[in-house]
Design a protein around this motif. Structure first.
Motif, PDB file in Angstrom:
ATOM      1  N   ASP A 169      43.268  51.143  43.490  1.00 23.87           N
ATOM      2  CA  ASP A 169      44.536  50.451  43.240  1.00 23.87           C
ATOM      3  C   ASP A 169      44.502  49.023  43.790  1.00 23.87           C
ATOM      4  N   ILE A 170      43.505  48.269  43.371  1.00 27.26           N
ATOM      5  CA  ILE A 170      43.332  46.877  43.797  1.00 27.26           C
ATOM      6  C   ILE A 170      43.513  45.956  42.594  1.00 27.26           C
ATOM      7  N   ARG A 171      44.395  44.967  42.726  1.00 31.60           N
ATOM      8  CA  ARG A 171      44.693  44.046  41.620  1.00 31.60           C
ATOM      9  C   ARG A 171      44.343  42.600  41.947  1.00 31.60           C
TER      10      ARG A 171
ATOM     11  N   LYS B 252      37.184  55.226  50.909  1.00 30.03           N
ATOM     12  CA  LYS B 252      38.406  55.325  50.095  1.00 30.03           C
ATOM     13  C   LYS B 252      39.626  55.571  50.974  1.00 30.03           C
TER      14      LYS B 252
ATOM     15  N   PHE C  35      43.003  52.935  51.560  1.00 35.52           N
ATOM     16  CA  PHE C  35      44.407  53.306  51.361  1.00 35.52           C
ATOM     17  C   PHE C  35      45.196  53.239  52.668  1.00 35.52           C
TER      18      PHE C  35
ATOM     19  N   ARG D  80      38.533  49.265  40.740  1.00 37.09           N
ATOM     20  CA  ARG D  80      39.868  48.705  40.968  1.00 37.09           C
ATOM     21  C   ARG D  80      40.943  49.759  40.719  1.00 37.09           C
ATOM     22  N   GLU D  81      40.741  50.570  39.680  1.00 39.47           N
ATOM     23  CA  GLU D  81      41.717  51.602  39.365  1.00 39.47           C
ATOM     24  C   GLU D  81      41.730  52.688  40.438  1.00 39.47           C
ATOM     25  N   GLU D  82      40.550  53.111  40.875  1.00 43.81           N
ATOM     26  CA  GLU D  82      40.472  54.177  41.872  1.00 43.81           C
ATOM     27  C   GLU D  82      41.083  53.757  43.207  1.00 43.81           C
TER      28      GLU D  82
ATOM     29  N   ASN E 222      46.841  39.531  42.102  1.00 39.72           N
ATOM     30  CA  ASN E 222      47.870  40.438  41.594  1.00 39.72           C
ATOM     31  C   ASN E 222      47.915  40.464  40.064  1.00 39.72           C
TER      32      ASN E 222
ATOM     33  N   LYS F  34      46.220  49.651  53.111  1.00 39.05           N
ATOM     34  CA  LYS F  34      47.343  49.330  52.234  1.00 39.05           C
ATOM     35  C   LYS F  34      48.651  49.915  52.788  1.00 39.05           C
TER      36      LYS F  34
END
Length: 259
Positions: free
Chosen positions: A59-61, A27, A31, A55-57, A74, A34
């Motif tokens: 922050d991947i779109r 994790k 980050f 994806r939420e944990e 995206n 990113k």
């Protein structure tokens, strides 16, 4: 974009341990990537609804799901490659005669063609997700499906492989096989994303561990197999990192110079 890269991560056995846990080092590494301006994406055999929490944990779109059949950049769907429904209907009829259950899957849900079966429960439970297929034998009608699951012991899928040239069959569990459109793969889904983003081959990376990662690891110039991968998968990759349980993602990112 000269200093930025795009990195694709498989989920099971790559981001997640075999206990379906996300290591803290993984994790943190995601980050950090990113923060450095890199594009981070997922490339998985799972359905979109099977990894919303991840994806939420993280922050991947952007993701490749269903082994390349449903691709989102995206938050926008940019590629969809559904199964051949008439052929799937014929396969399901044959499977019923063989007492092999089938699960139909679109981008929102999955439904089984039988009310209950031990093979379905045994394999789906290993994913440790909140979704479980309910019964709807007609779910394939009037909708696009991007993957199906055939439940049978190892080796018994050969009869389907010989008869149904419209599909590829990839085993992911001792009693379950993915049914995919012929020629579909994570590599093709990734190609759709990098075409839009414009990253050159030398700035593309991929991490994976399973048989459904073979095409991806072969196609991506900077590919990394997990230490827990099968030998066949390791041979397909340019690099081999430590196992997922041994901080393999962090080690691999450091090894290729991204962190």
């Amino acid at each position: 974009m000269t200093n930025q890269s795009v990195i694709f991560f498989d989920i099971d056995g790559t981001l997640l341990t075999h206990e379906k846990e996300l290591p803290a080092s993984t994790k943190e590494a995601i980050f950090k990537l990113k923060e450095l301006g890199h594009e981070v994406a997922i490339a998985t055999g799972r359905a979109p609804f099977m990894f919303e929490d991840i994806r939420e944990e993280l922050d991947i779109r952007t993701f490749v799901s269903y082994n390349g059949q449903y691709v989102v950049l995206n938050g926008e769907v940019i590629y969809a490659n559904p199964l051949n429904i008439p052929a799937l209907e014929r396969l399901t009829e044959k499977a019923l005669l063989n007492r092999h259950p089938v699960v139909f899957m679109d981008h929102e849900d999955m439904k089984a063609n039988v009310p209950e079966h031990a093979y379905i429960r045994e394999s789906i439970e290993t994913l440790k997700i909140n979704h479980f297929p309910t019964h709807d034998p007609n779910y394939y009608k009037g909708r696009d499906l991007y993957q199906s699951l055939l439940f049978c012991p190892e080796g018994e899928e050969k009869q389907y492989e010989q008869e149904f040239a419209e599909f590829d069959f990839v085993r992911w569990h001792p009693v379950s096989v993915d049914i995919l459109p012929k020629g579909g793969s994570k590599a093709i889904g990734i190609e759709k994303i990098v075409e839009r983003l414009g990253f050159p081959k030398e700035r593309q990376y991929a991490f994976g561990d399973g048989l459904n990662d073979l095409e991806m690891l072969s196609a991506i110039e900077n590919s990394v197999a997990m230490g827990n991968a099968e030998d066949r998968v390791k041979k397909a990759a340019k690099h081999v990192t430590k196992s997922v349980e041994d901080n393999g993602i962090l080690h691999g990112l450091q090894m290729v110079g991204l962190l």
